[in-house]
Design an enzyme around this catalytic site. Structure first.
Site, PDB file in Angstrom:
ATOM      1  N   CYS A   6       0.865  -1.173   0.000  1.00  0.00           N
ATOM      2  CA  CYS A   6       0.000   0.000   0.000  1.00  0.00           C
ATOM      3  C   CYS A   6       0.905   1.227   0.000  1.00  0.00           C
ATOM      4  O   CYS A   6       2.125   1.097  -0.120  1.00  0.00           O
ATOM      5  CB  CYS A   6      -0.995  -0.008   1.163  1.00  0.00           C
ATOM      6  SG  CYS A   6      -0.280   0.132   2.800  1.00  0.00           S
ATOM      7  N   CYS A  36       3.583   0.054  -9.003  1.00  0.00           N
ATOM      8  CA  CYS A  36       4.139  -1.229  -8.585  1.00  0.00           C
ATOM      9  C   CYS A  36       5.177  -1.712  -9.593  1.00  0.00           C
ATOM     10  O   CYS A  36       4.887  -1.815 -10.790  1.00  0.00           O
ATOM     11  CB  CYS A  36       3.028  -2.258  -8.444  1.00  0.00           C
ATOM     12  SG  CYS A  36       3.594  -3.837  -7.769  1.00  0.00           S
ATOM     13  N   CYS A  63      -3.885  -0.731  -2.424  1.00  0.00           N
ATOM     14  CA  CYS A  63      -4.088   0.696  -2.615  1.00  0.00           C
ATOM     15  C   CYS A  63      -4.076   1.001  -4.103  1.00  0.00           C
ATOM     16  O   CYS A  63      -3.183   0.535  -4.828  1.00  0.00           O
ATOM     17  CB  CYS A  63      -2.968   1.455  -1.890  1.00  0.00           C
ATOM     18  SG  CYS A  63      -2.813   3.186  -2.312  1.00  0.00           S
TER      19      CYS A  63
END
Length: 272
Positions: A135, A214, A207
């Site tokens: 997150c 990512c 999130c």
């Protein structure tokens, strides 16, 4: 003695099966069973016009099987999530409407201490499945998920968590976990860069923002997204603790279903 069910139950079950049996809706459900998705992603995956995709999502949403929420990364996007618990209950009720012996009951998960596919008293047949939760701040959702998976998964999993912009652990995250018998007060917030060279079986973003940044991980892990609101931001102007309770409950449910997927995957690999 002939088995009978109430006409209302039979009608409800017939309607449910017609709803989920539609080819496009079934494909949408299959995609959402793997990961939360944006509407535009689902449109591309099912190969239909966005208007038609939205229509079928609306049908599933009206039945309580799918929920939709605005992305915290870009308010123009909407994320869809499959309510697996509601789907399982409706599917079980549909079986029971036909015959009491057809009410589906999920098999119990293998006890963690025994490992996956290993007889009692023997060591696990396979290495633990590695799961990384991500997150933004690594201050609440991902830390809570790491603790819950560690508790429920035991020796079958190795859980970790990190954030794109780490910050101090939220006191309500500590509180809600403590009330569930898990002490995370000593947990350290970590940057996701600490893990980018490590191999994981699952990388789960919690999130919407961190999903956008990512990085790739070695070994091609399963990339999964759970679009869960930040409990601290959700109730910034009032007591945020109820939001943390809801988040813990949602994580607990999702992680239980994740463990079924992990167990099925490992048992399948043992048979092959």
């Amino acid at each position: 003695m002939r088995h009978t069910t109430l006409p209302e139950a039979q009608a409800a079950s017939s309607g449910f099966l017609r709803l989920v049996g539609h080819p496009v809706r079934w494909q949408l459900l299959a995609e959402l069973a793997r990961s939360d998705r944006q509407v535009r992603e689902l449109t591309a995956l099912v190969g239909q016009r966005q208007s038609l995709t939205s229509y079928h999502l609306g049908q599933l949403r009206a039945a309580g099987l799918v929920s939709m929420r605005r992305s915290s990364a870009d308010g123009r996007d909407t994320y869809c999530s499959l309510n697996l618990a509601a789907y399982r209950e409706r599917l079980a009720a549909s079986g029971a409407a036909l015959h009491a012996g057809l009410r589906l009951v999920p098999a119990g998960l293998t006890q963690p201490a025994e490992g996956l596919g290993a007889p009692p008293g023997q060591s696990p047949a396979q290495s633990p499945v590695r799961v990384l939760f991500l997150c933004t701040g690594n201050s609440a959702r991902s830390q809570m998920a790491e603790a819950i998976l560690g508790r429920l998964g035991g020796s079958r999993v190795e859980a970790a968590s990190a954030g794109s912009h780490p910050k101090d652990l939220h006191p309500n995250a500590v509180r809600v976990m403590r009330e569930r018998g898990m002490d995370i007060s000593g947990a350290r917030s970590k940057h996701l860069s600490e893990f980018t060279e490590q191999r994981f079986d699952y990388v789960i973003s919690l999130c919407d923002r961190v999903r956008e940044v990512c990085p790739e991980f070695p070994g091609a892990p399963a990339m999964v997204h759970w679009s869960i609101p930040d409990p601290a931001a959700e109730a910034a102007n009032q007591d945020s603790y109820p939001a943390f309770v809801r988040t813990a409950e949602e994580l607990n449910t999702r992680i239980q279903f994740l463990l079924y997927a992990i167990e099925y995957s490992q048992k399948s690999s043992e048979r092959s």
